[in-house]
Design an enzyme around this catalytic site. Sequence first.
Site, short mmCIF file in Angstrom:
data_model
loop_
_atom_site.label_atom_id
_atom_site.label_comp_id
_atom_site.label_asym_id
_atom_site.label_seq_id
_atom_site.Cartn_x
_atom_site.Cartn_y
_atom_site.Cartn_z
N LYS A 173 0.87 -1.19 0.00
CA LYS A 173 0.00 0.00 0.00
C LYS A 173 0.90 1.23 0.00
O LYS A 173 1.44 1.63 1.03
CB LYS A 173 -0.88 -0.02 1.26
CG LYS A 173 -2.22 0.66 1.13
CD LYS A 173 -2.13 2.15 0.83
CE LYS A 173 -1.94 2.98 2.08
NZ LYS A 173 -1.80 4.42 1.78
N GLU A 376 10.18 15.63 15.57
CA GLU A 376 10.68 15.52 14.20
C GLU A 376 10.12 16.69 13.37
O GLU A 376 8.91 16.91 13.35
CB GLU A 376 10.23 14.19 13.59
CG GLU A 376 10.83 13.92 12.23
CD GLU A 376 10.32 12.61 11.62
OE1 GLU A 376 9.11 12.36 11.66
OE2 GLU A 376 11.16 11.84 11.11
#
Length: 525
Positions: A173, A376
Amino acid sequence: MTLADPTLSAPSPTRMFEKLSPVTGARLGEYPIADRDAVQAAVARARTAFPGWRDTPLEVRLEALNRGRQVLAEHAERYARRIAEDTGKPVIEALMFELAVVPMFLDHYLKRAPKLLRRRKVPTPLALTGKTGYVEHFPRGVVGVISPWNFPFQLSVLPVISALIGGNTVVLKPSEVTPISGEVVADFFNRLGLPPGVVEVVQGDGSTGAALCAANVDMLFFTGSVATGRKVAAAAAARPIPCELELGGKDAFIVCADANLERAAEACVFGSMVNCGQACVSVERVFVVDQVHDRFVELVKQKLNKLKVGGPDEQADMGPMTFARQLETVERHVEAARQAGAKVLTGGTRLAREGLFFPPTLLTDIHPDMAIYRDETFGPVLPVIRVRDEEEAVRLANDSEFGLAGSVWTQDLDKGLRIASRLESGQVMVNDVFTSVGHPGLPFGGIRSSGIGRYHGDEGLLSFMNARAILVDRGKADYDPIWYPYKDKLAAAFDVFRGVATKSIGKVIKGFLGLRKASIEGHKS
Ligand code: NAD
């Protein structure tokens, strides 16, 4: 007679998602979202294909995958341009960091896999004399691979190839952010001429990924954000099936006083800006010892200012960001840091042109309570932190939720290795940046919130395999001394135990003779 409910009988319309260009904002296309039924059908096809692929000899599987080199050689330019259009990255980056790694990995595994996947004899302990132990590996079955948008070709193709080498079949996917690259990946696997169902690609959004996690797969391999990784792990735990997570990072870059500052500054610019900073192993925290801090920052600033920003057709060093939501995160981190006292030495605000362009940005005066220090950022932003000495750098580098990669910059290689061994992360480079991920023999993966498991290298092949232990006895004796009956065996059993515990062969032999005698007598009665 009852009237049919039209909402039940009419086929439900396929939901679609749109792809916008990161360079111009123009609509590039519309793609169907594979729903639960489509995902389950793909998994069923992969399951049907599994026994045939598993039983195909390893050399034949490797040969089939090795056709990928020819496919890439023929289609590299078209693939690289399509990936660049999809992500906004320079075409040369699509070539070097998406496509070129694939033949390197194929080369490595072509040599390594036959050795690694061969049945292996293991040494027999004293107490089991007469038996032989082996370890062999067999595939997990159907693997669900879910990939992100930042390196949409590499991060799809390498895990799929690793799984296929071991005899697994795969349902992939790709990310909905980069569906054009998803098509490129599907085209690549189609051209290998693998048997039907060995690789299935289902395009779609998070709902498609969730459907894959809930489908009848035997393992999940996920690359993406920590938040989604938690959901994937929860779905795997509910089955339970093994799950590998390759998640985010906040990589440290430690500059010692004796570093080659010119090389370190070049690397710092490359390591933080390549792929527009959208790499899990981007440099995200730079710790520079006080002695060389100002000189280093000045060098980095000069080099950042020379980078050309633009679209794939503009011969630029750095493209736009790929994804609007990621650009918003970058803006939020930079703005919050600025408000909290950080100095923005260059860049800092989105470029005044169409597309998702954010310039190379350098920040100093960073504090640990800023989001840009902890979370992040995943963008072209370089926060530099002044430290007293290397000890402080190591302590701060390790004080993170993440542990993916890091680097140490020193001309004393022994010291570099010593510091490397103290950094709590999955990979560390000494005087290099980014490259460990491209070395096919080195395992890749993180600790803490950066993930679970490893791919690449030996570990990466074995993570798609189950281990099977085989123990062989020649089968000549009618009974084994430790089997029933236990009568009159206790003293001899203690002799064997003491012999093993104290490494006394004499005691072990004496004990076994006693066990054997008791067994013979027990057998007669
Ligand atoms: P993401 O988590 O948003 O999406 C990743 C994939 O998960 C996509 O294909 C998405 O459709 C799918 N998904 C979304 N919801 C899902 C659900 N509920 N169940 C199953 N699948 C679902 O991540 P992203 O924004 O595409 O990728 C960026 C992140 O990936 C960054 O944090 C980056 O550090 C990380 N990353 C890690 C590595 C690594 O190797 N460690 C490599 C590249 C990127």
